[in-house]
Enzyme design. Structure first.
Site, PDB file in Angstrom:
ATOM      1  CG  HIS A  61      -0.214  -0.053   2.505  1.00 22.16           C
ATOM      2  ND1 HIS A  61      -0.109  -1.069   3.213  1.00 22.16           N
ATOM      3  CD2 HIS A  61      -0.189   1.717   2.850  1.00 22.16           C
ATOM      4  CE1 HIS A  61       0.606  -0.163   4.700  1.00 22.16           C
ATOM      5  NE2 HIS A  61       0.385   1.086   4.577  1.00 22.16           N
TER       6      HIS A  61
ATOM      7  CG  ASP B 129       0.219  -4.072   2.614  1.00 27.70           C
ATOM      8  OD1 ASP B 129       0.127  -3.400   1.644  1.00 27.70           O
ATOM      9  OD2 ASP B 129       0.018  -3.897   3.758  1.00 27.70           O
TER      10      ASP B 129
ATOM     11  N   GLY C  18       3.015   6.067   9.015  1.00 28.43           N
ATOM     12  CA  GLY C  18       5.241   5.907   8.886  1.00 28.43           C
ATOM     13  C   GLY C  18       5.777   4.412   8.871  1.00 28.43           C
TER      14      GLY C  18
ATOM     15  CB  SER D 122       3.188   1.439   6.718  1.00 27.90           C
ATOM     16  OG  SER D 122       1.791   1.597   7.062  1.00 27.90           O
TER      17      SER D 122
ATOM     18  CB  SER E 279       0.522  -4.730   6.985  1.00 31.92           C
ATOM     19  OG  SER E 279      -0.955  -4.796   5.885  1.00 31.92           O
TER      20      SER E 279
END
Length: 454
Positions: free
Chosen positions: A239, A267, A346, A348, A363
């Site tokens: 993502h 993801d 952030g 992620s 994720s």
């Protein structure tokens, strides 16, 4: 980071030689005498049995035989050991030491012709030159002090000990020569050389470090990876960006490009980095230090696990459930692992690691690191398998590439299994305990939370 680019021999074309350097060579004295260099060679005997890989690499890259490479290592170590004694022997007349030829013959320079015999007696070739090393260093220091006014096209200058000058490399010789004249350095000691070199710094790719997508959002590096035929790169959350999106590193230096991305459903993504970046098998643990990655064995429910990300840095908790499906506003992602570790925007894409084993990339989740939360990660082994990547591990060597295998059974990766289903694997039979879609790293013998041997 220190620059890692080295000068490439033979690419420079001398444009202006502002001085002529008189050089007189004296051969090293041969005979049974135990010279300073002989003594240094004895001290360097540890290099008489170097690692074969080192010898082979030297032979390959320097164009010498393996025998010459082995002798070269001993002579190079001896030259380094004898240099302080030669410096003391010559005093203010010392003009530097270097090695030359396929086996690294030692050479030392002096501004005092009467000292040439002493150098030969020490077991090194002697060369009489115009300028002492101290004088050359002073010239270079003058250029250093004027560096703010150096043209952008003159990125490199250095003391050339064998040439007994200071060299300036530049793509615009006239501009560089003008700078030298106004720098305060002795122009007669400087040689301007045409070169197209454009040095640039290099940076390490580390799990948990920030990177930026385009001109906007920030995510975190998961794990460094390599891939045959590419520069290598890192895995992260899908993502964070679409295939083809460009990235810059934590320092906002151009970094790489998304080569694959999947979200929702999965993801995960992988980013190929450019030649300024080097994938290394570590995670930035922030307060915990720089942590090694040594594999990707799957941590089981209840195991401790930690996460690194560029917003909340280093946070720990435990594995709660494998093979979880989670629905975000953008859609459902299946096959993720649920943890009690907190995270915030952030983080992620950042690293999930248990001990020294890579687990996955961050994720999403709920909560935050002030009040606590739940975070899900995409298992790293699925990402490696999907894109044909190899996890970078500490020590410079990658772990084995993870590929789907089936040692004589009915179990297969990327296959949905319902609770109660049975499979064979490696000569044994297993019953499925939780419905899931299988993936590499979740083989029945190593995931007892999903499979029971019967």
């Amino acid at each position: 980071m220190l620059p890692r680019k080295t000068l490439t021999a033979g690419i420079a074309l001398a444009v202006t030689t502002l001085i002529a350097v008189p050089a007189v060579a004296f051969a090293a004295r041969s005979g049974p005498d135990d010279t300073l260099f002989d003594q240094a060679r004895t001290s360097a005997s540890i290099m008489s049995d170097p690692p074969p890989g080192l010898v082979d690499a030297l032979a390959r890259d320097l164009g010498v035989t393996t025998e010459q490479a082995g002798q070269r290592l001993v002579n190079e170590a001896a030259a380094a050991g004898v240099e302080p004694r030669l410096r003391a022997l010559l005093g203010s007349a010392y003009a530097g030491t270097w090695v030359t030829g396929p086996t690294a013959t030692p050479v030392a320079a002096t501004t005092d012709p009467s000292k040439a015999g002493d150098l030969a007696a020490a077991g090194v070739q002697a060369r009489v030159v115009t300028r002492s090393l101290d004088r050359l260093d002073q010239v270079k220091t003058a250029l250093d002090q004027a560096s703010a006014k150096a043209p952008k096209t003159a990125p490199v200058w250095y003391v050339d000990v064998p040439g007994n000058t200071v060299v300036v490399l530049t793509s615009t010789p006239s501009k560089a020569a003008a700078w030298v004249r106004t720098s305060g350095a002795d122009p007669s000691a400087v040689r301007v050389v045409r070169s197209d070199e454009r040095p640039e710094t290099y940076y390490d790719v580390r799990g948990g470090d920030a990177y930026y997508i385009g001109t906007g959002s920030r995510c975190s590096v998961g794990f460094s990876v390599t891939r045959a035929g590419s520069q290598g790169g890192f895995v992260t959350a899908g993502h964070c960006g679409n295939t083809g999106a460009s990235t810059t590193g934590h320092n906002r230096v151009a970094q790489g490009t998304f080569r694959g991305s999947s979200f929702p459903g999965n993801d995960y993504a992988w980013i190929e980095v450019n030649t300024q970046w080097t994938p290394v098998g570590v995670v930035n643990g922030y307060s915990a230090g720089i942590l090694p990655v040594r594999g990707s064995a799957v941590a089981q429910p209840g195991a401790s696990i930690c996460r690194s990300g560029s917003t909340t840095q280093w946070r720990c908790g435990s594995v709660q459930q494998l093979n979880t499906s989670v629905t975000y506003p953008q859609g459902t992602v299946s096959g993720v692992t649920r943890t009690s570790v907190c995270a915030e925007p952030g983080d992620s894409g950042g690293s999930f690691i248990s001990g020294d084993q890579a687990q996955g990339v961050t994720s999403g989740g709920s909560g935050n690191c002030s009040s606590g939360g739940t975070t899900y990660f995409q298992p790293v082994n699925e990402i490696l398998s999907t894109y044909g990547l190899t996890l970078a591990t500490q020590g410079g060597g990658p772990s084995p590439t993870i590929t789907p295998t089936n040692p004589g059974g009915t179990w297969a990766p990327n296959t949905p299994y319902a609770t109660g289903a049975t499979v064979t694997y490696g000569g044994a039979t297993y019953r499925c305990l939780q419905g899931h879609t299988s993936q590499v790293g979740w083989e029945p013998p190593i995931v007892p939370a999903l499979w029971q041997r019967i």
